[in-house]
Every structure is written in structure tokens, then in C-alpha cells.
Design a protein around this motif. Structure first.
Motif, short mmCIF file in Angstrom:
data_model
loop_
_atom_site.label_atom_id
_atom_site.label_comp_id
_atom_site.label_asym_id
_atom_site.label_seq_id
_atom_site.Cartn_x
_atom_site.Cartn_y
_atom_site.Cartn_z
N PHE A 29 0.86 -1.18 0.00
CA PHE A 29 0.00 0.00 0.00
C PHE A 29 0.90 1.24 0.00
CE2 PHE A 29 -2.67 -3.14 2.22
CZ PHE A 29 -3.85 -3.06 1.48
N SER A 30 0.49 2.25 -0.72
CA SER A 30 1.29 3.48 -0.74
C SER A 30 0.36 4.69 -0.79
CB SER A 30 2.25 3.51 -1.93
OG SER A 30 1.54 3.50 -3.15
N GLU B 213 8.28 17.97 8.06
CA GLU B 213 8.17 16.98 9.15
C GLU B 213 6.92 16.12 9.03
OE1 GLU B 213 8.59 18.95 12.93
OE2 GLU B 213 9.92 20.45 12.08
N ILE B 214 6.70 15.50 7.88
CA ILE B 214 5.54 14.64 7.70
C ILE B 214 5.79 13.30 8.36
CG2 ILE B 214 4.12 13.43 5.99
CD1 ILE B 214 4.64 15.73 4.08
N THR B 215 4.80 12.82 9.13
CA THR B 215 4.88 11.50 9.74
C THR B 215 3.69 10.66 9.28
OG1 THR B 215 3.63 12.16 11.72
CG2 THR B 215 6.02 12.45 11.78
N TYR B 216 3.89 9.34 9.33
CA TYR B 216 2.86 8.41 8.87
C TYR B 216 2.62 7.36 9.94
CZ TYR B 216 4.33 10.28 4.31
OH TYR B 216 4.66 11.10 3.27
N GLN B 217 1.37 6.90 10.04
CA GLN B 217 1.02 5.77 10.88
C GLN B 217 -0.06 4.96 10.17
OE1 GLN B 217 1.99 4.37 14.21
NE2 GLN B 217 0.93 2.85 12.95
N TRP B 218 0.36 3.76 9.68
CA TRP B 218 -0.60 2.89 9.02
C TRP B 218 -1.44 2.15 10.05
CZ3 TRP B 218 -1.73 2.58 3.88
CH2 TRP B 218 -0.86 3.24 3.01
N ARG C 23 7.60 -9.03 9.23
CA ARG C 23 6.67 -9.38 8.15
C ARG C 23 5.92 -8.15 7.66
NH1 ARG C 23 1.63 -11.37 7.16
NH2 ARG C 23 0.93 -10.95 9.28
N ILE C 24 5.62 -7.24 8.56
CA ILE C 24 5.03 -5.95 8.19
C ILE C 24 6.14 -4.91 8.22
CG2 ILE C 24 3.43 -4.13 8.89
CD1 ILE C 24 1.56 -6.27 9.91
N ASP C 25 6.29 -4.19 7.13
CA ASP C 25 7.40 -3.25 6.99
C ASP C 25 6.85 -1.92 6.47
OD1 ASP C 25 9.97 -2.21 6.84
OD2 ASP C 25 10.25 -2.93 4.79
N GLY C 26 7.31 -0.78 7.04
CA GLY C 26 6.91 0.54 6.56
C GLY C 26 5.68 1.09 7.24
N ALA C 27 5.40 0.62 8.48
CA ALA C 27 4.21 1.11 9.19
C ALA C 27 4.28 2.60 9.46
CB ALA C 27 4.04 0.35 10.51
N TYR C 28 5.49 3.19 9.38
CA TYR C 28 5.66 4.63 9.67
C TYR C 28 6.20 5.40 8.46
CZ TYR C 28 5.80 2.08 14.09
OH TYR C 28 5.53 1.21 15.11
N THR D 55 4.96 4.05 2.38
CA THR D 55 4.73 2.75 1.74
C THR D 55 4.69 1.65 2.78
OG1 THR D 55 5.83 3.48 -0.29
CG2 THR D 55 5.56 1.11 0.02
N LEU D 56 3.61 0.90 2.82
CA LEU D 56 3.44 -0.23 3.74
C LEU D 56 3.53 -1.52 2.93
CD1 LEU D 56 2.56 -1.32 6.60
CD2 LEU D 56 0.22 -1.30 5.68
N THR D 57 4.38 -2.43 3.38
CA THR D 57 4.53 -3.73 2.72
C THR D 57 4.20 -4.84 3.70
OG1 THR D 57 6.29 -2.85 1.30
CG2 THR D 57 6.10 -5.25 1.47
N ILE D 58 3.33 -5.75 3.28
CA ILE D 58 3.00 -6.94 4.06
C ILE D 58 3.61 -8.13 3.33
CG2 ILE D 58 1.15 -8.35 5.01
CD1 ILE D 58 -0.66 -5.88 4.84
N HIS D 59 4.61 -8.74 3.93
CA HIS D 59 5.27 -9.91 3.34
C HIS D 59 4.55 -11.19 3.75
CE1 HIS D 59 8.71 -7.38 2.19
NE2 HIS D 59 8.66 -6.86 3.42
N ASP D 60 4.53 -12.15 2.84
CA ASP D 60 3.96 -13.46 3.14
C ASP D 60 2.56 -13.31 3.76
OD1 ASP D 60 3.80 -16.20 3.31
OD2 ASP D 60 4.90 -16.31 5.22
N ALA D 61 1.69 -12.66 3.01
CA ALA D 61 0.35 -12.32 3.51
C ALA D 61 -0.41 -13.56 3.94
CB ALA D 61 -0.43 -11.59 2.43
#
Length: 484
Positions: free
Chosen positions: A397-398, A406-411, A423-428, A431-437
Motif C-alpha cells: 500500500f502506498s 516533518e511529515i509522519t505516517y502511521q498505518w 513481516r510488516i514493513d513501513g508502518a511509519y 509505503t506499507l509492505t505486508i510480506h507473506d500475507a
């Protein structure tokens, strides 16, 4: 960053030029950018500025005192103002100040104009269509400065208060059911107090309106508090010290603690003073900030969309406008000084083009300037997209947002914050990546985005997952449902 761009000049066609001013150094974090375009520059004889919708078209108009008349510029709704029009031409003397308020509780804005030389305050009832009834004159004391509408004597009818500088007192007129005003006497503001500008609000939380006024005495400069009382009279309170020559006064909640604070523009000290309110009618000692030479007027509004009030000051004898950004502590962060040609006499902040951003209006010399607010706001330029995937695959997801500091993100999944766990990468990140869904990863995904200028949440993106089960050819994929 403070940026001003010239867009249009009613006198001639001008090429667009960009003027960028760096933020002055300060110990606090850099504020959100404030950017303006000079949208209009036209003649006027108005020397002060009041804002309101006087003709009922839902567009904000500008009015100010002129030579014997109030000078009206009707708003066009696109940020520009119409040509000057004289209204309520009753005085044979120049008007000193003007106030726009509903003086008779009929839902229509009226004009209350003071003539220092005539020692008179004039009230013109508005008809709601841009015209006004014949003015009614009321006598004041010596050197009247400012008039305001308040509720003093415990009836529902607005009362009239006028500060008399050289008499060191207030003239009161009590409102009636007919909309007329009856003499209410005078009340002292203190020996040699030289009262000037007035602000009306409940500063001690008792549900009654209080009257605050500048004390321009060289020996005791400050803001005097006149407290409303159950007896229907004003009771003189303390004088809270400012720098020398408090000329203009504004009440606002600078630090967002639901308690009104005081800001004054100090003519002789070339400063503004901030007195944070305690909510009980008392104020903390002043903090002062440098501005240009002889500040004459100030205005307050959230110019950069960060939810905190910003302050604009007109410095009449340095041909400049000082801009400060507010922060959550109630401190002011210095932005650059802007130098329009001519002496800025008055400033106002209002959303003239109805885009949700307050614009800047400046009266200087015999010109009226409108600066359209072009400050960047936090916005999503590309929303995250939904996916259908098979278990074991990676899902990405992006989101894309407008640029800003100073932009921050929280998925989040189904409203719950995600964390990086391998397994979950980029929560902050963007771009959020979920490996081996896995089937349990199905749900609604959003991202909460924030920076010092604001925050927002993306539209939800659905993730549907299916698993292919080994078995006869008729076997169907197993899919997890998406929660509502």
C-alpha cells in the motif's frame, strides 16, 4: 517561510514576481509556511479596517473611517473588493475609528463611528442590503478614541461604550427595546490613564461581558480590565503592564487553553506584548516581541492552517508589516518583515475568497491591498489502493501527500495502529509492505498523516485474501471477509 507574490495591480498590468523571506532564527521549531499573493491594490480613503457581510450576499466586505464618511468596499467573493463607496456621511469632521457590530440585535451589521474632533459617536443602523439608515449622534467626552458594543446593565439590549482619552473615562449609553441608546453616565478608567482601544469579552468566566482597554499613560502603560458585575455596572480592575504606548488591543486564545489572552501593539516601544490569561480576569506578566517602527494596528488569525493563531502587525513609520506564527505554548515565532510601499495604517484577516484560508487586507497611505492566502495545506495527492491477493504473496500500500515539513505516517488496520515486525514493513512511512500475507491480514487499511501544519486520514483501502486449498477440481478458493 513567509512568501509574498504580486499577482494583480488595479493600476497597471504587472508581471508576476515572487518575494521570499526567510524565517528569523528562534529557539522553537520552524512554523508552517505562510505564503501570500498580492491579489489587488486599489485606491481608498479608509484608514481603518472592519470586516463583515453588510449586504447579505455571503461575501465579506471591508469598511473603514474616512473623511466625514464611512468608506465601504463590497466583496466580490473571489478575494477582490469593489471600489470605495461612501456610506453614512453624517459628520462634518473626519471619522477617527469605526466599529462594525449588531448594535440592536436585529441580525444586521451596524456602523458605530467615532469623530474625535466632533466629540461624537455616530450610530448607523444597517438595512442588511448594504445601505444604512440615517445616523444618530451621541455626545462623548474629550478626545474619544474607540467605541464598542457590550452588555452591561443586565438587560438583553446591547449597550454602547466609548473611551475618552483625555477625560480618562468611558462614556456609557444603555440600549433600549427600540434600538435607541439612553445616557448611562461616565466611569473613570484611572487617573491619567489615557484610555484608547477597547475589546469586549468574558475574561473571568462569570458569564458577564468585561471591557478591556489600552492604558496609554507613559507612567503606567498597560491594559485596564473593567469587570462586568451582577449589579449591572463596570468595576475597575487591575492595570496589567505592557510596553510603552499600547495602541491596539486584541483578545484571543493564543495557547488554546480556553482562556483569553491579550496582545497589544506598542507604538512607542516598537514591540507587541503578550499577556497570557489565567481565566479569572488576571493575566501573567507580559512577554514582548520586537516589530517595526511605531506599530499601529494588529490582527490575529490562523494563517498557515496549523490550528494556532498567528499575528500580523502594521508598522506605520517603517513601512512594514511584521508577521509572527503562534505555537502551542502561546509563544510567537518570528517570521519575516514585509515592506509594502507606503505606510501601513491598518491590517485585517478574513477569508475573502471563501477557500477556507484567511487572507490579509492592508490599508496603507491611500491604497487598499488584498493578499490572497496561498499557504500550502497538508493534502493527499494519491490515495492507497485496494488489493486482492493470494496468501503467501507480498502486498504493498502506498500514499502520496503534498510537500510539507516533518511529515509522519502511521498505518492502521481496521483502526488499529500497525508496527514493523519483520513481516510488516513501513508502518511509519508512505509505503506499507505486508510480506507473506496471511488470511488474517485481510481488512481495511488507512494511514494517519500529520505534520506541524495539520493532520488527516486517508480513504480506506481494502485487502482481500484467498487461499487455494488442495483437493478435487471443484474446490473453491477460501476468502476472508472484510469487516464493516
Amino acid at each position: 517561510m513567509l512568501s509574498f507574490r504580486r499577482l494583480h495591480d488595479s493600476r497597471s498590468c504587472l508581471s508576476t514576481a515572487l518575494f521570499v523571506f526567510a524565517i528569523a532564527q528562534h529557539s522553537f521549531a520552524a512554523p508552517c509556511p505562510i505564503e501570500f499573493e498580492l491579489l489587488q491594490d486599489q485606491p481608498t480613503s479608509a484608514v481603518g479596517l472592519q470586516i463583515g457581510d453588510f449586504n447579505g450576499d455571503l461575501n465579506l466586505d471591508v469598511v473603514g473611517p474616512g473623511n466625514t464618511c464611512a468608506i465601504m468596499h463590497f466583496g466580490n467573493g473571489d478575494g477582490t473588493l469593489g471600489p470605495p463607496t461612501g456610506v453614512s456621511c453624517a459628520s462634518s469632521f473626519s471619522l477617527t475609528t469605526i466599529t462594525a457590530a449588531d448594535a440592536i440585535n436585529d441580525g444586521k451589521l451596524d456602523l458605530i463611528a467615532v469623530s474625535q474632533f466632533a466629540r461624537t459617536v455616530y450610530v448607523a443602523r444597517g438595512n442588511g442590503n448594504g445601505t444604512f439608515q440615517a445616523t444618530v449622534a451621541y455626545a462623548t467626552g474629550f478626545s474619544p478614541d474607540t467605541a464598542a458594543i457590550s452588555l452591561i446593565n443586565n438587560d438583553p439590549y446591547p449597550d454602547l461604550v466609548v473611551s475618552n482619552t483625555n477625560d480618562h473615562n468611558l462614556t456609557l449609553y444603555f440600549g433600549t427595546v427600540t434600538g435607541d441608546f439612553l445616557p448611562g453616565g461616565t466611569i473613570s478608567t484611572g487617573t491619567f490613564s489615557l484610555p484608547g482601544d477597547i475589546a469586549v469579552a468574558d475574561v473571568n468566566g462569570d458569564g458577564r461581558q468585561d471591557v478591556l482597554l489600552t492604558n496609554k499613560s507613559a507612567s503606567t502603560p498597560g491594559v485596564t480590565v473593567m469587570l462586568g458585575s451582577a449589579a449591572g455596572v463596570l468595576v475597575q480592575g487591575a492595570n496589567w503592564s505592557t510596553d510603552n504606548g499600547p495602541q491596539a488591543l486584541v483578545l484571543t486564545d493564543l495557547n488554546r487553553d480556553s482562556k483569553l489572552d491579550v496582545i497589544t501593539a506598542n507604538f512607542f516601544s516598537n514591540t507587541i506584548s503578550v499577556l497570557l490569561g489565567n481565566g479569572d480576569g488576571t493575566f501573567r506578566p507580559q512577554t514582548h516581541y520586537p516589530v517595526g517602527t511605531n506599530p499601529f494596528d494588529l490582527a490575529v488569525g490562523d494563517l498557515n492552517g496549523d490550528g494556532m493563531p498567528d499575528v500580523v502587525v502594521a508598522n506605520i513609520n517603517s513601512n512594514s508589516i511584521s508577521v509572527y506564527s503562534g505555537d502551542a505554548s502561546g509563544a510567537l515565532l518570528p517570521q519575516a518583515t514585509v515592506f509594502p510601499s507606503g505606510s501601513p495604517y491598518a491590517v485585517a484577516i478574513a477569508d475573502l475568497n471563501r477557500d477556507g484560508k484567511p487572507d490579509l487586507i492592508v490599508s496603507r497611505g491611500n491604497r487598499l491591498l488584498v493578499y490572497a492566502n496561498r499557504s500550502p495545506s497538508l493534502s493527499i495527492t494519491q490515495q492507497p489502493q485496494s488489493h486482492v491477493a493470494q496468501t503467501g504473496e507480498s502486498v504493498v500500500f502506498s500514499v502520496a501527500v503534498s510537500s510539507g515539513p516533518e511529515i509522519t505516517y502511521q498505518w492502521r488496520k481496521n483502526g488499529v495502529n500497525l508496527v514493523d515486525d519483520g513481516r510488516i514493513d513501513g508502518a511509519y512511512s508512505e509505503t506499507l509492505t505486508i510480506h507473506d500475507a496471511m488470511l488474517g491480514d485481510a481488512g481495511k487499511y488507512t494511514v494517519f498523516i500529520t505534520n506541524p501544519c495539520g493532520s488527516l486520514t486517508s480513504a480506506p483501502a481494502n485487502l482481500r485474501l484467498y487461499a487455494v486449498v488442495d483437493g478435487p477440481p471443484s474446490s473453491a478458493p477460501i476468502e476472508t471477509p472484510i469487516p464493516n
